[in-house]
Write a protein that holds these residues in place. Structure first.
Motif, PDB file in Angstrom:
ATOM      1  N   ALA A  29       0.780  -1.295   0.263  1.00  0.00           N
ATOM      2  CA  ALA A  29      -0.344  -0.217  -0.071  1.00  0.00           C
ATOM      3  C   ALA A  29       0.799   1.303  -0.472  1.00  0.00           C
ATOM      4  N   ALA A  30       1.992   1.079   0.720  1.00  0.00           N
ATOM      5  CA  ALA A  30       2.301   2.502   1.097  1.00  0.00           C
ATOM      6  C   ALA A  30       3.227   2.877  -0.974  1.00  0.00           C
ATOM      7  N   PHE A  31       3.970   1.660  -1.194  1.00  0.00           N
ATOM      8  CA  PHE A  31       4.598   1.883  -2.616  1.00  0.00           C
ATOM      9  C   PHE A  31       3.963   2.215  -3.498  1.00  0.00           C
ATOM     10  N   ALA A  32       2.522   1.768  -3.293  1.00  0.00           N
ATOM     11  CA  ALA A  32       0.871   2.435  -4.567  1.00  0.00           C
ATOM     12  C   ALA A  32       0.961   3.637  -4.337  1.00  0.00           C
ATOM     13  N   ALA A  33       1.293   4.594  -2.981  1.00  0.00           N
ATOM     14  CA  ALA A  33       0.975   5.827  -2.659  1.00  0.00           C
ATOM     15  C   ALA A  33       2.600   6.663  -3.388  1.00  0.00           C
ATOM     16  N   ALA A  34       3.398   5.595  -2.941  1.00  0.00           N
ATOM     17  CA  ALA A  34       4.826   6.678  -3.277  1.00  0.00           C
ATOM     18  C   ALA A  34       4.539   6.530  -4.785  1.00  0.00           C
ATOM     19  N   LEU A  35       4.400   6.207  -5.750  1.00  0.00           N
ATOM     20  CA  LEU A  35       3.479   6.018  -6.751  1.00  0.00           C
ATOM     21  C   LEU A  35       3.663   7.554  -7.307  1.00  0.00           C
ATOM     22  N   GLY A  36       2.820   8.390  -6.461  1.00  0.00           N
ATOM     23  CA  GLY A  36       2.515  10.043  -6.971  1.00  0.00           C
ATOM     24  C   GLY A  36       3.621  10.472  -7.179  1.00  0.00           C
ATOM     25  N   TYR A 150       2.714   1.179  11.150  1.00  0.00           N
ATOM     26  CA  TYR A 150       2.805   1.047  12.783  1.00  0.00           C
ATOM     27  C   TYR A 150       4.162   1.964  12.811  1.00  0.00           C
ATOM     28  N   PRO A 151       4.502   2.068  14.218  1.00  0.00           N
ATOM     29  CA  PRO A 151       5.268   3.085  14.564  1.00  0.00           C
ATOM     30  C   PRO A 151       6.794   2.463  14.067  1.00  0.00           C
ATOM     31  N   GLY A 152       6.800   1.337  14.162  1.00  0.00           N
ATOM     32  CA  GLY A 152       8.830   0.830  13.970  1.00  0.00           C
ATOM     33  C   GLY A 152       9.133   0.733  12.425  1.00  0.00           C
ATOM     34  N   VAL A 153       8.044   1.261  11.434  1.00  0.00           N
ATOM     35  CA  VAL A 153       8.564   1.445   9.681  1.00  0.00           C
ATOM     36  C   VAL A 153       7.547   2.584   9.071  1.00  0.00           C
ATOM     37  N   ARG A 154       7.822   3.660  10.131  1.00  0.00           N
ATOM     38  CA  ARG A 154       6.817   4.712   9.767  1.00  0.00           C
ATOM     39  C   ARG A 154       7.934   5.510   9.277  1.00  0.00           C
ATOM     40  N   GLY A 155       9.297   5.852   9.602  1.00  0.00           N
ATOM     41  CA  GLY A 155      10.029   6.571   9.578  1.00  0.00           C
ATOM     42  C   GLY A 155      10.532   5.911   8.556  1.00  0.00           C
ATOM     43  N   LEU A 156      10.787   4.424   7.834  1.00  0.00           N
ATOM     44  CA  LEU A 156      11.375   3.928   6.638  1.00  0.00           C
ATOM     45  C   LEU A 156      10.046   4.041   5.815  1.00  0.00           C
ATOM     46  N   LEU A 157       9.309   3.957   5.703  1.00  0.00           N
ATOM     47  CA  LEU A 157       7.629   3.988   4.601  1.00  0.00           C
ATOM     48  C   LEU A 157       8.233   5.405   4.367  1.00  0.00           C
ATOM     49  N   GLY A 158       7.620   6.199   5.371  1.00  0.00           N
ATOM     50  CA  GLY A 158       7.886   7.978   5.280  1.00  0.00           C
ATOM     51  C   GLY A 158       8.520   8.820   4.559  1.00  0.00           C
ATOM     52  N   SER A 159      10.017   8.256   4.639  1.00  0.00           N
ATOM     53  CA  SER A 159      11.099   8.533   3.731  1.00  0.00           C
ATOM     54  C   SER A 159      10.836   8.272   2.957  1.00  0.00           C
ATOM     55  N   CYS A 160      10.490   7.083   2.373  1.00  0.00           N
ATOM     56  CA  CYS A 160      10.048   6.374   0.743  1.00  0.00           C
ATOM     57  C   CYS A 160       9.392   7.962   0.254  1.00  0.00           C
ATOM     58  N   VAL A 161       8.600   7.954   0.264  1.00  0.00           N
ATOM     59  CA  VAL A 161       8.594   9.071  -0.550  1.00  0.00           C
ATOM     60  C   VAL A 161       9.020   9.917  -0.965  1.00  0.00           C
TER      61      VAL A 161
END
Length: 478
Positions: A29-36, A150-161
């Motif tokens: 889901a994060a990858f799909a959103a990060a295509l934006g 969830y908190p453990g990966v929010r930094g990782l996934l958020g930085s992918c933006v």
């Protein structure tokens, strides 16, 4: 019950004790959103290879002169500022998922208009539409990703933006080597089209669904994203209060993150990133790089590598540490960059870029090349430092620090601040150089970097490992 009382009684939406979820579909889901953001980066990078191609266009109606080329590059920021305002309105009313789906329309239509362009006005119209989409995507994608993580990966996934943004820029540079401007615009339609197809299969964020009192859909979204809602604490049932009465600005939980978010966006642009990028090709030319487009690719690769490194260590090192480290590196590199201009600019100067190059050409060849390599090193260090902290983290923190019921409006103001400052700094930097001379302008950027470090240490909270509700509680003093 007041909003404060309601938030006090709401349990946390997150894994108890930070336990890991049972499903990895949150990454999909994060990858799909990060295509934006990937489309956003491609749109930003598109002008670099397209403008030289359009300057040589066979049709006089399409050929860009200096003024038209300047607008072709800059009009994206104006569209993005409008997109930030529109995105802030959409994200609370249409939802996070639908807003991402809607932003694909101006991306595809904008690039399609550029592809079919018969005159300069169509080119500018297409760029304005893609800029509008950039503004929406730059706001909604971080919000969506932060709320499904969830908190453990929010930094990782958020930085992918930010990682996807710089990847999109690099993709545009690389594709520009082999594709002329029309086919490059066709390629620009691909990431947004792929995002449209993929996001259709992704859920809305559970937090937004709960604000709409759509409890069953929220439970289904948790099941999809995290494997089982049973591993999560019972989420809040009541809807958050939508809208933003000005009286709420008296609440610490509102005005404190507001100040932090706006300041982070302003400091990001005042760091001098656009000024450094403006001089990149010239600096590489002075260092005897024959192909100036290679300079763009080198800069793009540095951005991608160090942004990826930041994403990997974000949830271990924390936001404050990386922001501080990044700021210190930028202080050193902008100071060295200013020293380069001071050393190569002898005597009085009217400080225009052309006169600076004339001054440089009067230097002995070996000295000029040697000092140019000093500038190359300072520039690469600055870009690496920016990519580790001040590139991705302001966008990540923007998506973390605001309460749900003001998130749309608050993030909209932050995005508007970022794009307005980007436009202002880019447009007025030459005027600042006229007053302070080039070295003074970069030393001013260094001073802003010092202020950004002090601000981080004094006011920016550490959000690593905390749920979004815990972050809100921190600002409210609970």
């Amino acid at each position: 019950m007041t909003p404060e009382d309601q938030e006090e009684t709401q349990p946390l939406l997150g894994p108890p004790g930070g336990s890991a979820p049972l499903s990895r579909r949150v990454f999909l889901a994060a990858f799909a959103a990060a295509l934006g953001p990937l489309s956003f980066g491609f749109a930003l990078g598109y002008s670099s290879p397209a403008i030289p191609s359009l300057r040589r266009a066979a049709s006089p109606a399409l050929r860009l002169d200096d003024a038209a080329a300047s607008w072709f590059g800059a009009i994206v920021t104006l569209g993005a500022a409008a997109g930030g305002v529109l995105g802030g309105w959409l994200v609370d009313r249409a939802g996070r998922k639908l807003s991402l789906l809607l932003c694909t329309v101006p991306f595809v239509v904008g690039f399609a208009v550029i592809t079919a362009a018969q005159n300069v006005w169509m080119l500018l119209g297409g760029r304005l539409l893609t800029g509008l989409a950039c503004g929406i995507a730059s706001l909604v994608a971080p919000v969506y990703i932060s709320e499904i993580s969830y908190p453990g990966v929010r930094g990782l996934l958020g930085s992918c933006v930010q990682l996807m943004v710089v990847t999109g820029i690099l993709l545009a540079y690389l594709a520009g080597w082999v594709l002329e401007w029309r086919w490059l615009a066709v390629l620009g339609c691909v990431p947004a089209s792929f995002m449209l197809l993929l996001m259709c299969r992704m859920p809305e964020t559970p937090r937004f669904l709960l604000t709409q009192q759509r409890r069953q859909e929220a439970m289904a979204a948790m099941q999809f994203l995290w494997g089982s809602e049973q591993v999560w604490e019972e989420p809040p049932v009541g809807a958050e209060h939508q809208g933003f009465p000005l009286a709420q600005l008296r609440r610490p939980g509102i005005y404190k993150p507001f100040i932090v978010g706006i300041a982070l966006m302003a400091f990001q642009q005042l760091s001098g990133i656009n000024a450094v990028m403006f001089y990149a090709e010239t600096i590489f030319e002075e260092a005897k790089f024959k192909d100036s487009s290679l300079a763009s690719v080198i800069v793009g690769i540095i951005q991608v590598l160090f942004t990826a490194m930041a994403a990997l260590i974000m949830d271990r090192a924390g936001r404050r540490l990386l922001l501080t480290l990044s700021g210190v590196v930028m202080v050193f590199s902008t100071s060295a960059f200013g020293a380069y201009f001071k050393l190569t600019q002898g005597g009085p100067s009217n400080s225009s870029h052309v006169d600076l190059l004339t001054t440089l050409s009067m230097e002995p060849a070996s000295a000029s090349v040697g000092l140019a390599w000093l500038a190359v090193g300072s520039m690469c260090l600055f870009i690496a430092g920016f990519a580790v902290g001040w590139g991705p983290i302001p966008w990540l923190l923007m998506s973390e620090i605001f309460p749900l019921h003001v998130k749309g409006m608050a993030t909209g103001v932050c995005v508007l601040t970022n794009w307005f400052m980007a436009f202002l700094v880019t447009k007025e930097f030459s005027s600042v150089m006229a007053v302070l001379r080039p070295y003074g302008a970069f030393w001013l950027a260094s001073a802003f970097c010092i202020f950004s470090v002090l601000f981080t240490l004094s006011f920016v909270p550490e959000t690593k490992g905390k749920t979004l509700e815990q972050i809100t509680a921190h600002f409210e003093g609970r």
